[in-house]
Motif scaffolding. Structure first.
Motif, PDB file in Angstrom:
ATOM      1  N   PHE A  11     -26.390 -17.621  -1.513  1.00 36.30           N
ATOM      2  CA  PHE A  11     -24.998 -18.011  -1.326  1.00 36.30           C
ATOM      3  C   PHE A  11     -24.075 -17.775  -1.689  1.00 36.30           C
ATOM      4  N   LEU A  12     -23.919 -18.873  -1.602  1.00 36.36           N
ATOM      5  CA  LEU A  12     -23.355 -19.910  -3.018  1.00 36.36           C
ATOM      6  C   LEU A  12     -22.563 -19.458  -4.316  1.00 36.36           C
ATOM      7  N   LEU A  13     -23.635 -18.599  -4.773  1.00 39.30           N
ATOM      8  CA  LEU A  13     -23.176 -18.614  -6.006  1.00 39.30           C
ATOM      9  C   LEU A  13     -22.572 -17.182  -6.225  1.00 39.30           C
ATOM     10  N   GLY A  14     -22.591 -16.676  -4.746  1.00 42.19           N
ATOM     11  CA  GLY A  14     -23.098 -14.576  -4.690  1.00 42.19           C
ATOM     12  C   GLY A  14     -21.648 -15.355  -4.174  1.00 42.19           C
ATOM     13  N   MET A  42     -17.772  -7.353   0.183  1.00 47.14           N
ATOM     14  CA  MET A  42     -18.131  -6.646   1.202  1.00 47.14           C
ATOM     15  C   MET A  42     -20.148  -7.050   0.542  1.00 47.14           C
ATOM     16  N   ILE A  43     -19.884  -6.990  -0.607  1.00 43.56           N
ATOM     17  CA  ILE A  43     -20.774  -7.830  -1.738  1.00 43.56           C
ATOM     18  C   ILE A  43     -21.597  -9.315  -0.915  1.00 43.56           C
ATOM     19  N   VAL A  44     -20.311  -9.840  -0.892  1.00 41.20           N
ATOM     20  CA  VAL A  44     -19.895 -11.456  -0.213  1.00 41.20           C
ATOM     21  C   VAL A  44     -20.753 -11.424   0.819  1.00 41.20           C
ATOM     22  N   LEU A  45     -20.313 -10.982   2.035  1.00 40.81           N
ATOM     23  CA  LEU A  45     -20.608 -10.425   3.306  1.00 40.81           C
ATOM     24  C   LEU A  45     -22.312 -10.376   3.410  1.00 40.81           C
ATOM     25  N   GLY A  46     -22.435  -8.991   2.704  1.00 44.27           N
ATOM     26  CA  GLY A  46     -23.399  -8.395   2.346  1.00 44.27           C
ATOM     27  C   GLY A  46     -24.956  -9.870   2.082  1.00 44.27           C
ATOM     28  N   ILE A  47     -24.926 -10.541   1.080  1.00 42.78           N
ATOM     29  CA  ILE A  47     -26.011 -10.821   0.633  1.00 42.78           C
ATOM     30  C   ILE A  47     -25.481 -12.528   1.942  1.00 42.78           C
ATOM     31  N   GLY A  48     -24.685 -13.093   2.311  1.00 47.22           N
ATOM     32  CA  GLY A  48     -24.664 -13.965   3.414  1.00 47.22           C
ATOM     33  C   GLY A  48     -25.223 -13.414   4.940  1.00 47.22           C
ATOM     34  N   GLY A  49     -24.834 -11.540   5.141  1.00 49.23           N
ATOM     35  CA  GLY A  49     -25.508 -11.502   6.279  1.00 49.23           C
ATOM     36  C   GLY A  49     -27.059 -10.887   5.840  1.00 49.23           C
ATOM     37  N   PHE A  50     -27.269 -10.929   5.191  1.00 43.05           N
ATOM     38  CA  PHE A  50     -29.071 -11.058   4.943  1.00 43.05           C
ATOM     39  C   PHE A  50     -29.813 -12.911   5.001  1.00 43.05           C
ATOM     40  N   ILE A  51     -28.934 -13.575   4.412  1.00 49.80           N
ATOM     41  CA  ILE A  51     -29.089 -14.482   4.120  1.00 49.80           C
ATOM     42  C   ILE A  51     -29.635 -15.779   5.436  1.00 49.80           C
ATOM     43  N   PHE A  52     -27.970 -15.356   6.752  1.00 48.84           N
ATOM     44  CA  PHE A  52     -28.426 -15.899   7.404  1.00 48.84           C
ATOM     45  C   PHE A  52     -28.782 -15.030   8.778  1.00 48.84           C
ATOM     46  N   LYS A  53     -29.019 -14.117   8.387  1.00 45.36           N
ATOM     47  CA  LYS A  53     -29.359 -13.107  10.015  1.00 45.36           C
ATOM     48  C   LYS A  53     -30.582 -13.638  10.852  1.00 45.36           C
ATOM     49  N   ASP A  54     -31.011 -14.812  10.590  1.00 44.20           N
ATOM     50  CA  ASP A  54     -31.719 -15.116  11.856  1.00 44.20           C
ATOM     51  C   ASP A  54     -30.835 -16.344  12.270  1.00 44.20           C
ATOM     52  N   LEU A 166     -20.728  -9.699 -10.657  1.00 37.05           N
ATOM     53  CA  LEU A 166     -21.362  -9.128  -9.771  1.00 37.05           C
ATOM     54  C   LEU A 166     -22.282  -8.490 -10.187  1.00 37.05           C
ATOM     55  N   VAL A 167     -22.762  -7.788 -10.945  1.00 31.42           N
ATOM     56  CA  VAL A 167     -24.150  -7.433 -11.987  1.00 31.42           C
ATOM     57  C   VAL A 167     -24.839  -8.523 -11.632  1.00 31.42           C
ATOM     58  N   PHE A 173     -29.794 -13.057  -6.685  1.00 34.76           N
ATOM     59  CA  PHE A 173     -30.477 -12.350  -4.964  1.00 34.76           C
ATOM     60  C   PHE A 173     -31.210 -11.516  -5.357  1.00 34.76           C
ATOM     61  N   PHE A 174     -31.344 -10.993  -6.055  1.00 25.96           N
ATOM     62  CA  PHE A 174     -32.931 -10.260  -6.316  1.00 25.96           C
ATOM     63  C   PHE A 174     -34.061 -10.500  -6.779  1.00 25.96           C
ATOM     64  N   THR A 175     -34.327 -11.437  -8.025  1.00 26.25           N
ATOM     65  CA  THR A 175     -34.500 -11.819  -8.593  1.00 26.25           C
ATOM     66  C   THR A 175     -35.308 -13.252  -7.603  1.00 26.25           C
ATOM     67  N   VAL A 176     -34.848 -14.115  -6.443  1.00 24.64           N
ATOM     68  CA  VAL A 176     -35.250 -14.573  -5.467  1.00 24.64           C
ATOM     69  C   VAL A 176     -35.852 -14.095  -4.350  1.00 24.64           C
ATOM     70  N   PHE A 177     -34.955 -12.908  -3.867  1.00 23.38           N
ATOM     71  CA  PHE A 177     -35.367 -12.014  -3.194  1.00 23.38           C
ATOM     72  C   PHE A 177     -37.234 -11.607  -3.166  1.00 23.38           C
ATOM     73  N   ILE A 178     -37.468 -11.018  -4.202  1.00 27.86           N
ATOM     74  CA  ILE A 178     -38.691 -10.941  -4.456  1.00 27.86           C
ATOM     75  C   ILE A 178     -39.431 -11.750  -5.181  1.00 27.86           C
ATOM     76  N   SER A 179     -39.092 -12.549  -6.245  1.00 30.71           N
ATOM     77  CA  SER A 179     -40.053 -14.291  -6.134  1.00 30.71           C
ATOM     78  C   SER A 179     -40.528 -14.678  -4.807  1.00 30.71           C
ATOM     79  N   SER A 180     -39.417 -15.065  -4.029  1.00 34.03           N
ATOM     80  CA  SER A 180     -40.193 -15.555  -2.448  1.00 34.03           C
ATOM     81  C   SER A 180     -41.048 -14.538  -1.622  1.00 34.03           C
ATOM     82  N   PHE A 181     -41.542 -13.194  -1.847  1.00 29.18           N
ATOM     83  CA  PHE A 181     -42.602 -12.958  -2.130  1.00 29.18           C
ATOM     84  C   PHE A 181     -43.666 -12.776  -2.247  1.00 29.18           C
TER      85      PHE A 181
END
Length: 184
Positions: A11-14, A42-54, A166-167, A173-181
């Motif tokens: 998120f911070l790097l986002g 929107m990208i920063v808020l989207g990543i932040g919203g996903f990360i801090f949703k819980d 942005l790219v 983000f997707f690398t960390v997201f997929i690797s976390s699963f």
């Protein structure tokens, strides 16, 4: 958990696009459309919203001060680098291959003296001679690194540093997201 920390770092790097935009406006006198500001937000808020949703638990807020300072410094340098790249892009209009060549040339000039001083160049050559099977792996790393670097250089020379930020942020983000699963 370590996954939560990884997401917070992402998120911070986002937020990398924000200093690039700020420094671009201040130093290069660049102007961005309202649409670009909106997309970055929107990208920063989207990543932040996903990360801090819980929500965040108290023990997840323990960030080492030194680590936070390093991330802020990294973001500042990302902003300065993006500004310098945009300035080069507007002044001299280098091609992707020119960007790539000069980045590698200057990197080599910086790294080569330390390789010689620490005797690492000779040790690396000896290792490759003693273990010739490593050459195939090195070829794969060099080829994929070259392809990736050409893509990044093309992005900077054709579109500028903001779309590149942005790219790369989205990719991280997707690398960390997929690797976390995969590695959970």
């Amino acid at each position: 958990t370590s996954i939560d920390k990884k997401f917070k770092i992402i998120f911070l790097l986002g937020c990398k696009a924000i200093p690039i935009m700020i420094f671009g406006v201040i130093f290069v006198k660049k102007s961005y459309t309202v649409q670009k500001y909106f997309f970055v937000l929107m990208i920063v808020l989207g990543i932040g919203g996903f990360i801090f949703k819980d929500g965040t638990k108290k023990n997840q807020l323990e960030h080492p001060f030194f680590g936070t300072i390093l991330i802020v410094i990294s973001l500042l340098f990302d902003g300065l680098l993006g500004t310098a790249q945009d300035k080069m892009r507007t002044v001299s209009r280098p091609s992707a291959l020119n960007f790539m060549f000069f980045v590698n040339a200057y990197s080599s000039l910086m790294v080569l003296p330390m390789l010689l001083i620490n005797n690492e160049l000779i040790n690396s050559i000896k290792f490759c001679v003693n273990h010739p099977l490593v050459m195939g792996d090195l070829a794969i790393v060099v080829t994929s690194g070259t392809a990736g670097q050409f893509f990044l250089s093309s992005m900077v020379s054709n579109f500028g540093s903001l779309p590149l930020a942005l790219v790369t942020t989205t990719r991280k983000f997707f690398t960390v997201f997929i690797s976390s699963f995969i590695f959970e």
